[in-house]
Design an enzyme around this catalytic site. Structure first.
Site, short mmCIF file in Angstrom:
data_model
loop_
_atom_site.label_atom_id
_atom_site.label_comp_id
_atom_site.label_asym_id
_atom_site.label_seq_id
_atom_site.Cartn_x
_atom_site.Cartn_y
_atom_site.Cartn_z
N ASP A 259 -6.83 11.01 -13.31
CA ASP A 259 -5.62 10.83 -14.14
C ASP A 259 -5.14 12.18 -14.66
O ASP A 259 -5.87 12.87 -15.36
CB ASP A 259 -5.97 9.88 -15.29
CG ASP A 259 -4.92 9.87 -16.39
OD1 ASP A 259 -3.73 10.03 -16.06
OD2 ASP A 259 -5.30 9.68 -17.56
N ASP B 186 -2.47 8.57 -19.18
CA ASP B 186 -2.41 7.14 -19.50
C ASP B 186 -3.67 6.38 -19.07
O ASP B 186 -3.75 5.17 -19.18
CB ASP B 186 -1.16 6.50 -18.86
CG ASP B 186 -1.19 6.59 -17.33
OD1 ASP B 186 -2.18 7.13 -16.77
OD2 ASP B 186 -0.21 6.15 -16.70
N ASP C 191 -3.44 9.11 -10.75
CA ASP C 191 -2.07 9.30 -10.27
C ASP C 191 -2.02 10.35 -9.16
O ASP C 191 -3.03 10.97 -8.83
CB ASP C 191 -1.14 9.66 -11.44
CG ASP C 191 -1.77 10.71 -12.35
OD1 ASP C 191 -2.38 11.65 -11.81
OD2 ASP C 191 -1.66 10.58 -13.60
N ASP D 183 -2.71 -3.59 5.72
CA ASP D 183 -3.44 -4.57 4.92
C ASP D 183 -3.45 -5.95 5.60
O ASP D 183 -2.39 -6.42 6.02
CB ASP D 183 -2.73 -4.65 3.57
CG ASP D 183 -3.44 -5.49 2.55
OD1 ASP D 183 -4.55 -5.13 2.15
OD2 ASP D 183 -2.87 -6.53 2.14
N GLU E 293 -0.33 12.52 16.87
CA GLU E 293 0.00 11.12 16.85
C GLU E 293 0.01 10.56 15.44
O GLU E 293 -0.83 10.89 14.63
CB GLU E 293 -1.00 10.32 17.68
CG GLU E 293 -1.06 10.72 19.13
CD GLU E 293 -1.88 11.98 19.38
OE1 GLU E 293 -2.56 12.45 18.44
OE2 GLU E 293 -1.83 12.50 20.50
C1 GLC Z 1 -6.73 -6.59 1.34
C2 GLC Z 1 -6.95 -5.53 0.30
C3 GLC Z 1 -7.27 -6.18 -1.00
C4 GLC Z 1 -6.08 -7.02 -1.41
C5 GLC Z 1 -5.72 -8.02 -0.33
C6 GLC Z 1 -4.35 -8.59 -0.56
O1 GLC Z 1 -7.87 -7.30 1.63
O2 GLC Z 1 -7.97 -4.66 0.73
O3 GLC Z 1 -7.57 -5.25 -2.00
O4 GLC Z 1 -6.38 -7.71 -2.59
O5 GLC Z 1 -5.67 -7.43 0.95
O6 GLC Z 1 -3.37 -7.65 -0.33
#
Ligand code: GLC
Length: 523
Positions: free
Chosen positions: A22, A26, A30, A203, A260
């Site tokens: 941080d 706060d 960051d 994700d 890439e």
């Molecule tokens: C993935 C992320 C996790 C998040 C989930 C929903 O598994 O690693 O942290 O809560 O997706 O986005």
């Protein structure tokens, strides 16, 4: 494409920005805090960073609920700081991957606000809306992650329809069957590619392909989280190919670090065949996570089987593996291994000497354990606060943080701080640095073949080879010393406990110890 793209050779370091450092005061990490510590990461020797989400978010899932894909949350900084971070990382030879969250948005994203406003809104079918079942309940049996007793559906009283969310109600699922969704998400990728990022960690990307019929599986009725088994290749693979095309279009453009761009997908499945299917023989994901080590106990025999099984599936189709011990979703490996540092050191040696791209999770190089977080102080709906404890940079005071961190410190924060470990050449931090250095210097470790060697139960041994370059790794999870005769003469390049560097290997492997060996003739 060059013969060895950078991401096959790289060690990638995951930063959970809230918990890294941080600068603003706060108590939340960051971008300025990351920039300030780039020299340290260069010293450590990682090749790329993956940042968990930095976008505008109401933080119901701490950033995995994105409200604006093309802006930085003020908690973390702003777009100018993101640009600066990319530039300063590149200047140090470090690439930057952002987290791309394709499956859902925040319920506060303007797309969902519009979708919810009326059944006639053009954004309505960007999300998954269905009428109630005959009994008025949710449209199917799918359950949400985190809270297995809750359906993956929330009723929108106004329209009388349910919307789907495989995670929190604050994270409505997008409908990738709608072409506009795909276009909009590709625009998000382009926005960041134009700014110079080297790629993305996508994700739960296996969830984006969904049969519009949303059929139940027996496991839905058993209240298993769909995230762990949802796999519809006919729907998914064309979408992955599309993502790849968009990212590959930016290859070799004029950046400080040409090469890439790539996507590593969080394919949260346990089946190697399904994970490899997502590589789609070079047309799909560049890399996909496999969480086999993260889910394995501290057990050389289990590791051996895992490695053999994985290579049997990956190698024939030239899918490049990835390896992960820890991340922001699971207890840290040292914690999983009962807090024993010797075990964490053995596992680190394994992670950084296997064939494939290793992912480190910030803090594992310090040997951190999870912070104990009482249930009444828990912040994360998924119970994952412990592994997200702040990184201690200095001993004492606020340990290098400008404010009081948003989560409690991990155990032993002074002795485990970066500054203290950098001063101690026997520390876990120095073990990681040595392993990274050894890996960088050895084609065998970076891209060579892997051959499992015969070894007694409790011991894992393998040879890595690339042309003339050879290494052997021997590690033990046994409770007693074990004899392991090796062909040829070898000496210790790195030992997990730091002892005996440069010494000949005498054929004895002590309990909870790992050795990286070089041919004695190379001395
Ligand atoms: C993935 C992320 C996790 C998040 C989930 C929903 O598994 O690693 O942290 O809560 O997706 O986005």
């Amino acid at each position: 494409m060059s013969p060895t793209p950078w991401w096959r050779d790289a060690v990638i370091y995951q930063i959970y920005p809230r918990s890294f450092c941080d600068d603003s005061g706060d108590g939340v990490g960051d971008l300025a805090g990351i920039i300030r510590n780039l020299d340290h990461l260069a010293w450590l020797g990682v090749d790329a960073l993956w940042l968990s989400p930095i976008y505008r978010s109401p933080m119901a899932d701490f950033g995995y609920d994105v409200a604006d894909h093309c802006d930085v949350d003020p908690l973390f900084g702003d777009l100018a700081l993101a640009d600066q971070l990319i530039e300063e990382a590149h200047a140090r030879g470090i690439r930057v991957l952002l987290d791309f969250v394709p499956n859902h948005t925040s319920a506060e994203h303007p797309w969902f606000v519009a979708a919810r406003s009326s059944v006639d809104d053009p954004h309505r079918d960007w999300y998954v809306w269905r009428d109630p079942a005959a009994d008025g309940g949710p449209p199917n049996a799918w359950v949400a992650a985190f809270d297995r007793d809750a359906p993956a559906w929330t009723l929108d009283a106004e329209s009388g329809q349910y919307y789907l969310h495989l995670f929190l109600p604050e994270q409505p699922d997008l409908d990738w069957n709608h072409p506009a969704v795909e276009l909009a998400q590709h625009d998000v990728l382009r926005f960041w590619l134009e700014r110079g990022v080297d790629g993305f960690r996508a994700d739960v990307v296996h969830l984006i392909g969904k049969d519009p019929a949303l059929p139940d599986d027996p496991r839905d009725h058993a209240r298993e989280s769909r995230v762990g088994f949802h796999f519809e290749p006919d729907r998914l693979l064309p979408l992955l190919r599309g993502l790849r095309r968009t990212v590959d279009a930016y290859d070799h453009t004029d950046t400080a670090l040409p090469g890439e761009r790539m996507i590593v997908g969080e394919v949260n499945l346990a089946d190697d065949e399904q994970i490899v299917a997502c590589y789609d023989e070079g047309r799909g994901l560049h890399l996909a996570f496999n969480f086999a080590l993260l889910r394995s106990p501290f057990d050389a025999d289990v590791w051996r089987r895992t490695i053999a099984d994985l290579h049997a599936v990956y190698d024939p189709v030239d899918a490049w593996p990835t390896w992960v011990l820890s991340n922001h979703d699971e207890p840290r490996h040292r914690t999983r291994y009962g807090g024993r540092e010797s075990r964490a050191r053995v596992a680190a040696t394994l992670l950084l000497t296997l064939r494939g791209t290793p992912f480190l999770y910030a803090g594992e190089e310090l040997g951190l354990e999870d912070a104990p977080v009482d249930a009444d102080e828990a912040l994360d709906p998924g119970g994952r606060d412990g592994c997200r404890a702040p990184i201690p940079w200095q001993p004492g005071g606020r340990r290098g943080w400008a404010g009081i961190p948003w989560l409690p410190w991990p155990p032993d924060p002074d002795d485990r701080s970066v500054a203290v470990e950098r001063d101690d050449r026997d520390s876990v931090l120095w073990l990681y640095r040595r392993l990274l250095e050894a890996r960088r210097a050895s084609p065998a470790l970076r891209r060579g073949s892997l051959r499992l060697l015969d070894a007694p139960s409790g011991v894992l041994a393998y040879e890595r080879a690339c042309e003339e370059d050879r290494r052997v790794v021997v590690l033990s999870t046994a409770a007693e010393p074990v004899t392991l005769p090796l062909e040829g003469a070898w000496r210790l390049e790195v030992a997990s406990d730091g002892r005996g560097r440069g010494m000949p290997f005498d054929g004895l492997i002590e309990p909870e110890r790992a050795l990286l060996l070089v041919p004695a003739a190379d001395a």
